[in-house]
Design a protein around this motif. Sequence first.
Motif, PDB file in Angstrom:
ATOM      1  N   PRO A  17       0.837  -1.211   0.000  1.00 18.45           N
ATOM      2  CA  PRO A  17       0.000   0.000   0.000  1.00 18.45           C
ATOM      3  C   PRO A  17       0.867   1.254   0.000  1.00 18.45           C
ATOM      4  CG  PRO A  17      -0.823  -1.595   1.587  1.00 18.45           C
ATOM      5  CD  PRO A  17       0.492  -2.125   1.103  1.00 18.45           C
ATOM      6  N   GLN A  18       0.433   2.259  -0.724  1.00 21.03           N
ATOM      7  CA  GLN A  18       1.286   3.423  -0.938  1.00 21.03           C
ATOM      8  C   GLN A  18       1.617   4.169   0.353  1.00 21.03           C
ATOM      9  OE1 GLN A  18      -0.950   6.152  -3.563  1.00 21.03           O
ATOM     10  NE2 GLN A  18      -1.240   7.459  -1.783  1.00 21.03           N
ATOM     11  N   ASN A  19       0.778   4.071   1.350  1.00 19.32           N
ATOM     12  CA  ASN A  19       1.053   4.787   2.591  1.00 19.32           C
ATOM     13  C   ASN A  19       2.033   4.053   3.501  1.00 19.32           C
ATOM     14  OD1 ASN A  19      -0.691   6.890   1.887  1.00 19.32           O
ATOM     15  ND2 ASN A  19      -2.466   5.880   2.817  1.00 19.32           N
ATOM     16  N   ASP A  20       2.409   2.812   3.132  1.00 22.38           N
ATOM     17  CA  ASP A  20       3.319   2.036   3.975  1.00 22.38           C
ATOM     18  C   ASP A  20       4.776   2.209   3.580  1.00 22.38           C
ATOM     19  OD1 ASP A  20       1.132   1.149   5.327  1.00 22.38           O
ATOM     20  OD2 ASP A  20       1.066  -0.848   4.383  1.00 22.38           O
TER      21      ASP A  20
ATOM     22  N   GLY B 169      -4.146   7.434  -3.547  1.00 24.51           N
ATOM     23  CA  GLY B 169      -5.069   7.273  -2.438  1.00 24.51           C
ATOM     24  C   GLY B 169      -4.678   6.072  -1.610  1.00 24.51           C
ATOM     25  N   SER B 170      -5.400   5.857  -0.542  1.00 23.85           N
ATOM     26  CA  SER B 170      -5.046   4.766   0.375  1.00 23.85           C
ATOM     27  C   SER B 170      -5.218   3.395  -0.268  1.00 23.85           C
ATOM     28  CB  SER B 170      -5.915   4.854   1.636  1.00 23.85           C
ATOM     29  OG  SER B 170      -7.294   4.801   1.293  1.00 23.85           O
TER      30      SER B 170
ATOM     31  N   TYR C 192      -1.628   0.652  -4.641  1.00 26.76           N
ATOM     32  CA  TYR C 192      -0.493  -0.193  -4.281  1.00 26.76           C
ATOM     33  C   TYR C 192       0.704   0.165  -5.150  1.00 26.76           C
ATOM     34  CZ  TYR C 192      -3.035  -3.320  -1.146  1.00 26.76           C
ATOM     35  OH  TYR C 192      -3.738  -3.850  -0.092  1.00 26.76           O
TER      36      TYR C 192
END
Length: 403
Positions: free
Chosen positions: A100-103, A123-124, A127
């Motif tokens: 996931p992009q936020n990780d 967005g959340s 990936y």
Amino acid sequence: MRILIVIICLSIHRVTSQTNQNMQSLMNDIFSNYSPKVRPMVNQQDPLPLDVSFYLSSINEVNEVREKLVTTGYLSLTWTDELLRWTPSDYNNTDTIFIPQNDVWKPDLVLKNGFQKFEELGGSFYYLMVFHDGLVSWWPFDVFESRCSMDITHFPFDTQTCDIKFITWSHYVQQIDILRSSSGIQFYEYEENSVWDLVDTSSEIQKEQRESQVKFTLTLRRKPLYYVINIILPVIFLGYLNILVFVIPVDAGEKMSFSVTVFLSFAVFLTIISTLLPTSSANTPIIATYLIIQLIYGVIALIISAFQLRLHHRNKTEEIPTFWIKVVQIQRKLRCKRTQIDALDTNLNENEVQKIANTDDDSPDVICGWNHVASSIDFFAFWSFLITNVIITVTMFSVSAVS
């Protein structure tokens, strides 16, 4: 036989499969000391190279009034995360994972010339693809609304050049260095716009002071057929209808009403065109200038028609000035026609008829009726308006079409 067995063994690819335990073990190992808040460089003094490409799906809207370009597409961002590396053989040959992009750390790339929103890409639910050597690929899809300065001088034969600029907002060029896009602007299931043709695309890296940004340029050419049929041709036809006011006889009593009707039609078209163009544009469209000229022609035609009616209904015994007599004489010469005088002409008395009959048309003492003066005005006004209107129409639309 042994050689054949060796060849068969070498030609068979090893089949591997990653299990849930392999993926969990890999995630735990690479993210044990990883923080998405830290720029993924072992040496924090080195800039991180960032490759940016733009994949265009459609041009949704080109709003000339608000000077806005709306496009749909996605960016392809590629960089190397030196903190996300592993040996595939240690994890059952796992060489690619999706995170996931936020990780994970990602560049803070934003649309610099956005029209109304200023927010991060993606967005959340997005990936990122991470390869075992640290290569990271990110494809944020979005509807991009960007500002675009419009030059509508040659409307509707205009060509617009619009830029879509992306910049790393918080990082300097010493931290994130945007490289020239490897593929520039590409197309992803592109749908052609019904009003605009995409004639050219380009990409450029710009480094201003300490900032690094990438600029994607779209060159658009308007499809003029709709505007030619619905605006330009009616305007040209109305321009020539305006000249026909000088063909209508004064006795018909329709000169003023006809001229006013054509004048109001031009005013309506000017209102329609003004709604299609930017209200704050520094450049006046050629077609708007043409409409204003036609409005001026309409005003002049109204003035001439009113003046003609005034002359036509003057007292028949009132003496005609020498100037108007000469105008009538010139008109007769240009028409190569000698006017026959009818004794029953109600605008002339018997003495005037006799004087005209005994006087050559070239004599300055020729006396004519006010109806002849009005007819001469129609003659000169018709040809003056026709010739100048043809010249102006050909000149202005030739210049407009060459954009």
